[in-house]
Design a protein around this motif. Structure first.
Motif, PDB file in Angstrom:
ATOM      1  N   MET A 101       0.838  -1.197   0.000  1.00 32.65           N
ATOM      2  CA  MET A 101       0.000   0.000   0.000  1.00 32.65           C
ATOM      3  C   MET A 101       0.871   1.244   0.000  1.00 32.65           C
ATOM      4  SD  MET A 101      -3.143  -0.794   2.593  1.00 32.65           S
ATOM      5  CE  MET A 101      -4.243  -2.201   2.352  1.00 32.65           C
ATOM      6  N   VAL A 102       0.575   2.170  -0.911  1.00 26.75           N
ATOM      7  CA  VAL A 102       1.280   3.449  -0.927  1.00 26.75           C
ATOM      8  C   VAL A 102       0.769   4.345   0.200  1.00 26.75           C
ATOM      9  CG1 VAL A 102       1.705   5.549  -2.280  1.00 26.75           C
ATOM     10  CG2 VAL A 102       1.755   3.305  -3.399  1.00 26.75           C
ATOM     11  N   ILE A 103      -0.538   4.298   0.444  1.00 30.32           N
ATOM     12  CA  ILE A 103      -1.166   4.989   1.573  1.00 30.32           C
ATOM     13  C   ILE A 103      -1.799   3.929   2.456  1.00 30.32           C
ATOM     14  CG2 ILE A 103      -2.877   6.702   2.286  1.00 30.32           C
ATOM     15  CD1 ILE A 103      -0.578   7.895   0.665  1.00 30.32           C
ATOM     16  N   ASP A 104      -1.501   3.947   3.741  1.00 31.89           N
ATOM     17  CA  ASP A 104      -2.021   2.903   4.621  1.00 31.89           C
ATOM     18  C   ASP A 104      -3.512   3.139   4.920  1.00 31.89           C
ATOM     19  OD1 ASP A 104      -2.378   4.667   6.781  1.00 31.89           O
ATOM     20  OD2 ASP A 104      -0.515   4.092   7.765  1.00 31.89           O
ATOM     21  N   PRO A 105      -4.178   2.200   5.597  1.00 29.77           N
ATOM     22  CA  PRO A 105      -5.619   2.339   5.838  1.00 29.77           C
ATOM     23  C   PRO A 105      -6.013   3.565   6.650  1.00 29.77           C
ATOM     24  CG  PRO A 105      -4.933   0.081   6.207  1.00 29.77           C
ATOM     25  CD  PRO A 105      -3.683   0.885   6.047  1.00 29.77           C
TER      26      PRO A 105
END
Length: 565
Positions: A279-283
């Motif tokens: 993931m490039v941006i986490d949750p």
């Protein structure tokens, strides 16, 4: 008058027939002699073929768990090409390593000596290429040798006529290789490139008149498990059930000691949203830095990657990315852990699919070019790996999943198809075994044993115990330093340095190693015997507490130097 003439003519006729018969006799003798010569020639040719030193293709993948080879029967995935080696040769069900970490394992493979003897005890210490290794000995005895892929040992490889190796861990996409020491970048996927270059050397790079050793080593399935473009969505339609011990951390590894409780290799806990889960941006909206890894991709590769991963990542975030994780129910936390396990295991198995494809290409080449009969093919890994057992990824421990390693060997001239070996063979044995097949005496300093007669069925005698060491602590994954002894049924482990703890396992009653019976009175006699066996092996191989201290001091010195740079 006529009678006399007739008699005269008949006499001449008889003389003529005698001459013809003599010619016929000579012709028949020549023909039979020729046939005999041809028969003798064929026989000689067959004998010469039988006496030719065998070719050797040694295939090593990185972190390939035996559980992820379908020939071992765990049902996770299908590896039809690797399985061919087992079906047409032998499968080893209790093959083990001496030190479950990448670089030391490869040093043991090359030298046939334990880590504390060859000097490469961890991924930090330098490797001394000046010492003997089995490719050097093959090379000195007429073999042509090549190393293509991953070796993870610093310095220019010696013992090879040709080397094309990844620097360090290497990259999955558009990797650099050191080609005879010169750094070059290759466009494409690392597993495919390694296979292509191995086949290129077999077809064009070697002297076709010489026996050869090809060490064909894949990076995959090493962390962080980036699949090839064609396999980015493989298994998307499948939900994998985690191993029965996956949630061991919920009981704080009850029944085991400090080492199991303090490791840092949990899929749900230590694996990262970016590097591991892609993931490039986490949750929770934070940048992971994974975009820096994707910068190595070309536009076409990146488009395929994003098309495969973005929808899956977005679906997860929609389902689980809202709210404060600390307030989640235990059920929801388990669902997240289940998702993490599936992201991990699917990527891991996807990378293996490419490895298996490559093995198939190499085996097909051997068949098509009449080389299969006189070529030893070995498939193995530098050690085992955790595929969610105890909730873990990685290796290092002497516990079964990382201590054991896959081993499959095919050599039609000597190994019966479908052979199964359950003896305690180690990676320590590879060098002397391959030298034995080549008719070369192994140097006395090599500590392994040739398993040639074992796998051919000429003997059933073999060692009853193996010795293990692990040194890289404190470091990544935080697995404590330890050494130990294993027999077919029992395992004794000593964890040391900042703790002093012993663990004893009964693999027959407790195959998952969940209950340390070291202090159980019922195992007192077994404990005494295992301690005796441990001491015998430490003396046999030349290990001691002084070695532990020497390599600890060296390790801490290097780490301190790195810290101060």
């Amino acid at each position: 008058m006529f009678r006399g003439k007739t008699e005269e003519i008949q006499g001449k006729s008889i003389k003529l027939n005698d001459q013809k018969m003599n010619k016929y006799r000579i012709l028949i003798l020549v023909l039979f002699s020729g046939m005999a010569y041809m028969g003798s020639s064929c026989s000689t040719s067959e004998k010469e073929e039988d006496q030719k030193p065998p070719n050797i293709i040694f295939i090593m993948s990185d972190d390939h768990a035996y559980q992820a080879i379908s020939a071992y029967g765990y049902g996770l995935n299908e590896t039809p090409n690797i399985d061919r080696i087992a079906k047409e040769g032998a499968i080893f069900t209790r093959a083990t390593v001496t030190n479950s970490i990448c670089a030391p394992s490869r040093a043991v493979l090359l030298t046939g000596k334990h880590s504390f003897v060859n000097g490469k005890v961890d991924n930090v210490q330098p490797f001394n290429w000046e010492q003997d290794n089995f490719p050097k000995l093959l090379q000195a005895n007429g073999y042509q040798t090549a190393l293509i892929g991953k070796i993870h040992l610093d310095g220019l490889p010696t013992g090879f006529d040709y080397s094309m190796v990844l620097p360090g861990q290497g990259n999955y996409y558009n990797p650099d290789f050191l080609v005879d020491g010169e750094r070059k970048r290759f466009e494409g996927y690392v597993t495919d490139i390694t296979t292509e270059e191995a086949l290129k050397w077999l077809k064009e790079g070697r002297d076709q008149e010489k026996p050869f050793l090809l060490m064909y080593h894949q990076k995959a399935p090493h962390r962080n498990w980036k699949p090839a473009p064609e396999y980015l969505t493989l298994y998307d339609d499948k939900d994998f059930t985690p191993p029965s011990t996956f949630f061991d951390q919920e009981t704080n590894y009850a029944g085991r000691g400090t080492a199991a409780k303090t490791q840092e290799m949990e899929i749900d806990g230590h694996a990262s949203w970016g590097h591991d889960f892609k993931m490039v941006i986490d949750p929770y909206g934070d940048s992971t830095g994974f975009d820096r890894e994707l910068a190595r991709f070309n536009p076409e590769q990146l488009a395929a990657w994003n098309a495969a991963y973005d929808p899956k990542n977005d679906a997860f975030k929609e389902a689980f990315g809202k709210g404060d994780e600390s307030t989640f129910s235990s059920e929801k936390k388990r669902e997240i852990a289940h998702w993490k396990y599936n992201r991990y295991i699917k990527d891991y198995l996807r990378t293996i699919k490419s490895v298996d494809d490559g093995v198939g290409e190499v085996l097909d080449y051997l068949e098509a070019n009449g080389l299969a009969e006189n070529t030893i093919v070995v498939y193995t890994s530098d050690q085992g790996f955790y595929l969610g057992e105890h909730g873990w990824f990685d290796k290092r421990f002497m516990y079964e999943q990382s201590f054991r390693t896959p081993l499959l060997v095919r050599f039609p001239k000597e190994i019966k198809a479908g052979t199964e070996i359950d003896k305690l063979v180690q990676n320590l044995d590879f060098a002397p075994t391959l030298l034995d097949y080549a008719g070369i005496q192994a140097p006395q300093e090599m500590q392994g044993e040739s398993f040639r007669n074992l796998v051919s069925g000429k003997t059933g005698e073999w060692r009853d115990a193996v010795y293990y060491t692990y040194y890289e602590y404190p470091s990544v994954h935080m697995v404590k330093r330890h050494y130990g002894v294993a027999t077919k049924r029992y395992k004794l482990i000593h964890f040391y340095y900042d703790i002093d703890e012993w663990e004893l396992y009964d693999l027959e009653k407790d195959p998952n190693e969940l209950r340390n019976v070291y202090d159980d009175p019922e195992y007192e006699d077994i404990k005494i015997k295992m301690h005796e066996r441990l001491q015998e092996l430490r003396e046999k191989y030349g290990d001691s507490d002084q070695n532990d201290q020497k390599y600890l001091d060296a390790y801490l010195k290097v780490m301190e130097e790195r810290k101060n740079r």
